[in-house]
Structures are given as structure tokens and as C-alpha cells.
Scaffold this motif. Structure first.
Motif, mmCIF file in Angstrom:
data_model
loop_
_atom_site.group_PDB
_atom_site.id
_atom_site.type_symbol
_atom_site.label_atom_id
_atom_site.label_comp_id
_atom_site.label_asym_id
_atom_site.label_seq_id
_atom_site.Cartn_x
_atom_site.Cartn_y
_atom_site.Cartn_z
ATOM 1 N N HIS A 1 -5.822 8.446 -0.117
ATOM 2 C CA HIS A 1 -6.721 7.411 0.411
ATOM 3 C C HIS A 1 -5.945 6.130 0.728
ATOM 4 O O HIS A 1 -6.190 5.472 1.749
ATOM 5 C CB HIS A 1 -7.828 7.106 -0.607
ATOM 6 C CG HIS A 1 -8.581 5.849 -0.313
ATOM 7 N ND1 HIS A 1 -9.514 5.758 0.700
ATOM 8 C CD2 HIS A 1 -8.531 4.619 -0.879
ATOM 9 C CE1 HIS A 1 -10.000 4.534 0.734
ATOM 10 N NE2 HIS A 1 -9.425 3.820 -0.215
ATOM 11 N N MET A 2 -4.996 5.791 -0.133
ATOM 12 C CA MET A 2 -4.177 4.595 0.093
ATOM 13 C C MET A 2 -3.344 4.742 1.367
ATOM 14 O O MET A 2 -3.040 3.752 2.043
ATOM 15 C CB MET A 2 -3.269 4.352 -1.114
ATOM 16 C CG MET A 2 -2.632 2.984 -1.164
ATOM 17 S SD MET A 2 -3.834 1.632 -1.286
ATOM 18 C CE MET A 2 -4.478 1.905 -2.944
ATOM 19 N N SER A 3 -2.991 5.986 1.730
ATOM 20 C CA SER A 3 -2.234 6.190 2.967
ATOM 21 C C SER A 3 -3.079 5.849 4.185
ATOM 22 O O SER A 3 -2.567 5.310 5.174
ATOM 23 C CB SER A 3 -1.746 7.642 3.044
ATOM 24 O OG SER A 3 -2.822 8.529 3.265
ATOM 25 N N ILE B 1 0.745 9.369 -5.715
ATOM 26 C CA ILE B 1 0.961 10.774 -5.354
ATOM 27 C C ILE B 1 1.990 11.420 -6.269
ATOM 28 O O ILE B 1 1.790 12.527 -6.791
ATOM 29 C CB ILE B 1 1.385 10.892 -3.875
ATOM 30 C CG1 ILE B 1 0.215 10.505 -2.961
ATOM 31 C CG2 ILE B 1 1.830 12.317 -3.565
ATOM 32 C CD1 ILE B 1 0.543 10.516 -1.484
ATOM 33 N N VAL B 2 3.130 10.739 -6.499
ATOM 34 C CA VAL B 2 4.175 11.273 -7.378
ATOM 35 C C VAL B 2 3.661 11.375 -8.813
ATOM 36 O O VAL B 2 3.837 12.404 -9.497
ATOM 37 C CB VAL B 2 5.447 10.406 -7.312
ATOM 38 C CG1 VAL B 2 6.456 10.860 -8.357
ATOM 39 C CG2 VAL B 2 6.057 10.475 -5.919
ATOM 40 N N GLY B 3 3.015 10.308 -9.281
ATOM 41 C CA GLY B 3 2.495 10.312 -10.647
ATOM 42 C C GLY B 3 1.426 11.378 -10.844
ATOM 43 O O GLY B 3 1.402 12.076 -11.869
ATOM 44 N N GLY B 4 0.530 11.512 -9.854
ATOM 45 C CA GLY B 4 -0.515 12.523 -9.961
ATOM 46 C C GLY B 4 0.056 13.928 -9.970
ATOM 47 O O GLY B 4 -0.435 14.810 -10.689
ATOM 48 N N SER B 5 1.088 14.141 -9.175
ATOM 49 C CA SER B 5 1.722 15.467 -9.130
ATOM 50 C C SER B 5 2.431 15.775 -10.452
ATOM 51 O O SER B 5 2.388 16.906 -10.952
ATOM 52 C CB SER B 5 2.727 15.534 -7.969
ATOM 53 O OG SER B 5 2.077 15.297 -6.732
ATOM 54 N N MET B 6 3.099 14.786 -11.044
ATOM 55 C CA MET B 6 3.832 14.995 -12.291
ATOM 56 C C MET B 6 2.893 15.238 -13.469
ATOM 57 O O MET B 6 3.179 16.057 -14.347
ATOM 58 C CB MET B 6 4.724 13.778 -12.580
ATOM 59 C CG MET B 6 5.907 13.625 -11.639
ATOM 60 S SD MET B 6 6.862 12.131 -11.981
ATOM 61 C CE MET B 6 7.386 12.437 -13.671
ATOM 62 N N CYS C 1 0.835 -1.212 0.000
ATOM 63 C CA CYS C 1 0.000 0.000 0.000
ATOM 64 C C CYS C 1 0.868 1.260 0.000
ATOM 65 O O CYS C 1 0.530 2.255 -0.666
ATOM 66 C CB CYS C 1 -0.928 0.000 1.215
ATOM 67 S SG CYS C 1 -2.178 -1.295 1.181
ATOM 68 N N SER C 2 1.967 1.215 0.739
ATOM 69 C CA SER C 2 2.856 2.379 0.786
ATOM 70 C C SER C 2 3.485 2.643 -0.576
ATOM 71 O O SER C 2 3.593 3.798 -1.020
ATOM 72 C CB SER C 2 3.943 2.173 1.840
ATOM 73 O OG SER C 2 3.372 2.014 3.129
ATOM 74 N N ALA C 3 3.912 1.574 -1.257
ATOM 75 C CA ALA C 3 4.494 1.729 -2.591
ATOM 76 C C ALA C 3 3.461 2.295 -3.559
ATOM 77 O O ALA C 3 3.759 3.210 -4.360
ATOM 78 C CB ALA C 3 5.016 0.383 -3.089
ATOM 79 N N MET C 4 2.239 1.771 -3.497
ATOM 80 C CA MET C 4 1.174 2.263 -4.377
ATOM 81 C C MET C 4 0.848 3.709 -4.068
ATOM 82 O O MET C 4 0.591 4.526 -4.979
ATOM 83 C CB MET C 4 -0.060 1.381 -4.207
ATOM 84 C CG MET C 4 -1.107 1.598 -5.280
ATOM 85 S SD MET C 4 -0.480 1.091 -6.907
ATOM 86 C CE MET C 4 -1.585 2.035 -7.961
ATOM 87 N N MET C 5 0.860 4.063 -2.799
ATOM 88 C CA MET C 5 0.574 5.436 -2.380
ATOM 89 C C MET C 5 1.593 6.400 -2.986
ATOM 90 O O MET C 5 1.222 7.441 -3.554
ATOM 91 C CB MET C 5 0.609 5.515 -0.853
ATOM 92 C CG MET C 5 0.503 6.919 -0.283
ATOM 93 S SD MET C 5 0.900 6.952 1.479
ATOM 94 C CE MET C 5 2.681 6.656 1.414
ATOM 95 N N LEU C 6 2.875 6.050 -2.891
ATOM 96 C CA LEU C 6 3.921 6.906 -3.433
ATOM 97 C C LEU C 6 3.806 7.048 -4.953
ATOM 98 O O LEU C 6 3.957 8.140 -5.514
ATOM 99 C CB LEU C 6 5.296 6.351 -3.058
ATOM 100 C CG LEU C 6 5.668 6.430 -1.569
ATOM 101 C CD1 LEU C 6 6.987 5.712 -1.310
ATOM 102 C CD2 LEU C 6 5.753 7.883 -1.112
#
Length: 419
Positions: A61-63, A44-49, A36-41
Motif C-alpha cells: 500500500h505504501m508503494s 515488505i522486508v520485515g513482513g517477509s522475515m 515512503c519508499s524507505a518505509m515500504m522496503l
């Protein structure tokens, strides 16, 4: 003068009452947190980019998903590390139930939030970006399915309806049709060594323990005779039945002999009953299953909304998901709360303990049986006896036969001193 001693069997000597799969479940939970932590990162990173607010929102939400898993993981780790800490009078076996209760409260809050948001969208519909929402829901579902696979093991997900009224497994019951009535002959071995039980199957059937016996004839010719005691509503053999359970049984009753045949098979005991279930891993499993259910409902609602223009399908799916999560949360609160309040999860265990002692002519003055960890029961017994040579060690030997009874305290008092 009372003879008061404390002793326990197996792991109970050290007051270590952790579940049999404690370390395995601990590793599974940490693995889900890592996923879940890997998916969260990534989200978040992909959405920001790529400028996707929906992707960032799902990452956040995954966090919360990983945070809920953290409750279970920390409970496993803390319980294991402090299992021998003498400050915990009955060990740390209940820590998982406390974590499960906490997770159930979190699930209830999530259900309320989802329901509130769904009602708000019914009243004030908002535009839906289907191109982003549907792929994110699919990815969320895949992550939850992977989490469920990681957490899968010896526990129940959300089922609570396991019946315990049947005294024996269905394929261990044989019927006798006698002039005095119809009787069910069964092999009962739920948490105790196997014994015969004979139960009236019709209202007019009559049983007399003094006139009933069973003689087993095994394939090698070995025979054994079993006498019976009246348990109030049924008869139970005083002797245990040795393995294997493949033999002819000649049942002698007041009106003659009747033969039934038992065949050896896998007994298929329900290993996830209330006394053995690990509520910590169960709470983690329910959490990811609830998230998966919401993802499925979201996908269905979004597809229908995009295809037919039914925008109301999205909030309706949210309301259904909230109700499902609330129901699972209630079941988890009920089961874990009962254990935290020391409600006995297995009333038959108390009944069997009482019968084991009173069959020897003694009287149980006081009896308390409760769960101290997954698969571990504790009992405090006060016995009144007229036999001066019987001390606590005698009753410990009597009760040692019970599976899952890990900690026993016995008080022995002369019969005339009993209340």
C-alpha cells in the motif's frame, strides 16, 4: 489599421510561469517519496522475515502512496526543465494543474476501492488480527504525519470556501453616518495598487461621484486629495493610495465632511486564492492527508471493534473515509479542471483591467484573462480608442500596475473600426 503587439512583465518575457515556491515544493515532494519508499522496503522486508502478511500488504500500500507522489514530483521536474521550451506557447506553469487533476482521479479511484471493500466486509465480515492491524495503522499514521510536515508550506490542503465577496479586509472598513445614508469607506488592494472605495451600506443611501472626494492627512502633515469614479454600485478613487495606510481621511459628500481614521497593519492577504494556489503540491498534500484520515478512522474502528466486539466499526470507518476522500477529490477535480479549461480564477482582475483602460476614455472591445501558472495571469485585450497617439505600449504601461498579471497582449484599433 490595428496596432498589435505582445509584451509581458517580469518572468512573462521568457514565458516562465512557474510558482514562486516551485523548486522548494519539488524538493519536498521528492523527500516524501524517499520517506515512503524507505518505509515500504522496511515493511515488505520485515513482513517477509517475520511472516506477517499484514505488514507486507501495508508495504505494498505504501508503494501506491509513493507512486501517487511520483506524479507530482515528475510534474515539478519536467515543468522546471522545460520552462524555456518554445514548444510550450504559454510555458509549463499549468503542468502542475494537470498533475493535480490526475492525482484527483487517482484519489477518486482509491475512494471507490475503499468504499467497495467496506461494503463487502459489511456483507461478509472477515476476522481481524488486532495485534498486527492496530500497530500497522499507527505506523502508517506517523508516516503520513511526517509526510504532511514535509509538504507543509504556502498552499491549501483541502479548503475551498474562501470568500471573495468582501471588497476589502474587515479592519480596513470605516462607516460614515450621513443625512443621505450610511456608507462604508474602505481601502481595496486585492491584486491591484490600493484605492479607496465608498459603498452604500443601506438601500436608501445615495452617491454622486462628482460631489465626493477624500482628503488624507498623515501624521507628518502631508495631505492628498482623491477624486472618485462611479463603478456601478460603488465609488472608487482614481488615484492610488501611497503607503503607509496610516492617516485621517476627510470624506467630502454632498451634505458635508466626515472624518474617519485608518491605521497601518499587516494586510494578511489570502496568498492561496485560486489565482496563486499550487495545485500540484496541494494534490500531494491532500493525498497524504487522506491517507492520514483513513489511518485515524481505522485506528478508531479497530480499537472499538476489539474493545466492544463491534466488528462493524471497521467497515463503517472505511465508508466514512471513502466519503471524505471522494469529497476532497471532487474539490481538486473542480479547481484543476477549471484552470485546464482556462476558466478565469479571478473575475475581479478582469474587472480591474477593464476599468483601468476605460477610465482613460477608451473602450474595451474584447477581454480575456486566464491563469497560466501559480501566481501568473495572462490577458488579451482589444481596445478601441479615439486617441491616435495611444499604441500598445501605452496600455502596457497602464496595466503594469497589476500584481500577478505576467503576460499581456494588446490590440489597439481606431474607435470607428470597433465592432
Amino acid at each position: 489599421m490595428s496596432d498589435f503587439r505582445d509584451a509581458a512583465f517580469g518572468a512573462g518575457h521568457d514565458h516562465i510561469f512557474l510558482g514562486a515556491a516551485h523548486e522548494q515544493n519539488e524538493r519536498r515532494t521528492w523527500a516524501v517519496i524517499a520517506l515512503c519508499s524507505a518505509m515500504m522496503l522496511i515493511e515488505i522486508v520485515g513482513g517477509s522475515m517475520f511472516g506477517s502478511l499484514a505488514l507486507v500488504a501495508d508495504g505494498l500500500h505504501m508503494s501506491t502512496h509513493a507512486g501517487a507522489m511520483l506524479i507530482a514530483a515528475l510534474a515539478y521536474t519536467y515543468a522546471r526543465k522545460h520552462a524555456t521550451d518554445s514548444r510550450f506557447v504559454f510555458g509549463t506553469g499549468k503542468l502542475g494543474d494537470l498533475a493535480g487533476f490526475t492525482s484527483a482521479i487517482v484519489l477518486a479511484m482509491i475512494a471507490v476501492l475503499i468504499g467497495y471493500e467496506a461494503v463487502a466486509r459489511f456483507l461478509s465480515p472477515v476476522p481481524i488480527h488486532f495485534g498486527e492491524a492496530i500497530p500497522i495503522a499507527v505506523v502508517g499514521l506517523l508516516v503520513n504525519l511526517a509526510s504532511m510536515w514535509l509538504l507543509s508550506g504556502d498552499h491549501h490542503g483541502h479548503s475551498h470556501g474562501h470568500g471573495h465577496g468582501d471588497p476589502a479586509h474587515e479592519d480596513e472598513v470605516q462607516k460614515i453616518f450621513a443625512p443621505s445614508g450610511v456608507f462604508a469607506v474602505s481601502i481595496f488592494e486585492d491584486g491591484v495598487p490600493p484605492v479607496f472605495r465608498i459603498t452604500p451600506a443601506t438601500a436608501n443611501s445615495r452617491l454622486d461621484s462628482s460631489a465626493v472626494s477624500v482628503r488624507t492627512v498623515r501624521p507628518d502633515g502631508t495631505q492628498q486629495v482623491f477624486a472618485f469614479a462611479d463603478r456601478g454600485g460603488y465609488l472608487e478613487s482614481k488615484e492610488d493610495i501611497p503607503e503607509p495606510h496610516a492617516f485621517r481621511a476627510i470624506v467630502r459628500m454632498v451634505d458635508g465632511e466626515h472624518e474617519v481614521v485608518f491605521e497601518e497593519h499587516e494586510h494578511g492577504h489570502d496568498a492561496h486564492d485560486a489565482a496563486t494556489r499550487d495545485h500540484n503540491i496541494r494534490s500531494a498534500y491532500i493525498h497524504v492527508m487522506a491517507d492520514a484520515a483513513v489511518s485515524v478512522l481505522a485506528i478508531i474502528g479497530l480499537v472499538l471493534a476489539r474493545t466492544f466486539g463491534w466488528l462493524w466499526m471497521d467497515p463503517l470507518a472505511g465508508i466514512i473515509g471513502a466519503l471524505v476522500i471522494a469529497n476532497w477529490s471532487y474539490g481538486l477535480v473542480r479547481d484543476t479542471g477549471a484552470i485546464l479549461l482556462d476558466m478565469s480564477p479571478d473575475r475581479r482582475m478582469a474587472e480591474n483591467v477593464r476599468h483601468a483602460i476605460e477610465d482613460g476614455g477608451d473602450r474595451v472591445v474584447d477581454l480575456h484573462v486566464w491563469r497560466v501558472g501559480p501566481g501568473h495571469m495572462s490577458a488579451v485585450v482589444s481596445v478601441a480608442t479615439t486617441e491616435s497617439q495611444r499604441d500598445s505600449r501605452f496600455y502596457h504601461a497602464v496595466l503594469e500596475r497589476f500584481k500577478g498579471l505576467s503576460h499581456v497582449t494588446v490590440e489597439v484599433q481606431p474607435s470607428h473600426a470597433a465592432a
